[in-house]
Design a protein around this motif. Structure first.
Motif, PDB file in Angstrom:
ATOM      1  N   MET A  22       0.834  -1.211   0.000  1.00  0.00           N
ATOM      2  CA  MET A  22       0.000   0.000   0.000  1.00  0.00           C
ATOM      3  C   MET A  22       0.866   1.258   0.000  1.00  0.00           C
ATOM      4  SD  MET A  22      -2.990  -1.208  -0.157  1.00  0.00           S
ATOM      5  CE  MET A  22      -4.239  -0.130   0.440  1.00  0.00           C
ATOM      6  N   LEU A  70      -2.881   5.271  -5.284  1.00  0.00           N
ATOM      7  CA  LEU A  70      -3.793   5.091  -4.165  1.00  0.00           C
ATOM      8  C   LEU A  70      -4.638   6.351  -4.000  1.00  0.00           C
ATOM      9  CD1 LEU A  70      -4.173   2.741  -2.210  1.00  0.00           C
ATOM     10  CD2 LEU A  70      -2.756   3.959  -0.584  1.00  0.00           C
ATOM     11  N   LEU A 102       1.996   1.680  -3.509  1.00  0.00           N
ATOM     12  CA  LEU A 102       0.930   2.250  -4.342  1.00  0.00           C
ATOM     13  C   LEU A 102       0.778   3.744  -4.094  1.00  0.00           C
ATOM     14  CD1 LEU A 102      -1.936  -0.392  -4.258  1.00  0.00           C
ATOM     15  CD2 LEU A 102      -0.584   0.305  -6.221  1.00  0.00           C
ATOM     16  N   ASN A 103       0.887   4.162  -2.839  1.00  0.00           N
ATOM     17  CA  ASN A 103       0.791   5.586  -2.519  1.00  0.00           C
ATOM     18  C   ASN A 103       1.957   6.353  -3.131  1.00  0.00           C
ATOM     19  OD1 ASN A 103      -0.205   7.940  -1.323  1.00  0.00           O
ATOM     20  ND2 ASN A 103       1.054   7.631   0.495  1.00  0.00           N
TER      21      ASN A 103
END
Length: 182
Positions: free
Chosen positions: A145, A154, A148-149
């Protein structure tokens, strides 16, 4: 017609051998290294009838914890590889990020088969190692995550969800190269 022994030309008779009297009365000779007193030993009981000692329970518990923490090395390697891929949006970094998220999700989903409850050992704790296994894999999901950010994929800003809000100020700009390359 001559029999088969005449064609060979020789024949050996084992009946005429002079065997020692101790061996002569035995019809079945034991092979070398065979201990005839071993037949009198008691047989080993099957695993279900063996006494269950506390040391065996502790060894099984330690093996479960070792199985629960074993993926940590792979996860550390995967996170390092994802970090080396950078935060650009290319095909390989997207595939790597998908792998960062899909692998631990499938491992958590199949954790029941990795840590089965043994009926022979009712005191064996499989829940705590299974929870530790899931926490280790959840760490990889958190890094995925984060990745992705960092790639900007995200949706964390309100403008990603509501089209009437202003887009946040960009911190970087990309410009084309100056001049023609000939």
């Amino acid at each position: 017609m001559a029999d088969k022994t005449d064609k060979i030309g020789w024949r050996m008779g084992f009946d005429s051998l002079d065997l020692p009297s101790a061996v002569a009365h035995k019809k079945n000779l034991d092979p070398p290294g065979f201990d005839s007193s071993a037949k009198d030993l008691p047989s080993v009981p099957p695993p279900s009838q063996r006494p269950k000692d506390s040391q065996m329970l502790q060894r099984k518990q330690n093996a479960l914890y070792a199985r629960a923490t074993a993926p940590a090395k792979n996860i550390a390697f995967m996170c390092f590889m994802a970090w080396m891929m950078g935060s650009g949006i290319q095909m390989f970094s997207i595939i790597m990020t998908f792998s960062l998220l899909a692998t631990p999700l499938s491992a958590i989903a199949s954790s029941g088969s990795v840590f089965p409850k043994e009926e022979d050992w009712p005191n064996l704790d499989t829940l705590t190692p299974r929870a530790l296994y899931c926490v280790v894999h959840f760490g990889q999901i958190v890094f995925g995550m984060y990745k992705l950010n960092g790639m900007g994929l995200l949706p964390v800003f309100p403008s990603d969800w509501i089209s009437t809000m202003a887009v946040p100020v960009t911190l970087e700009h990309a410009y084309p190269a100056v001049g023609n390359i000939a």
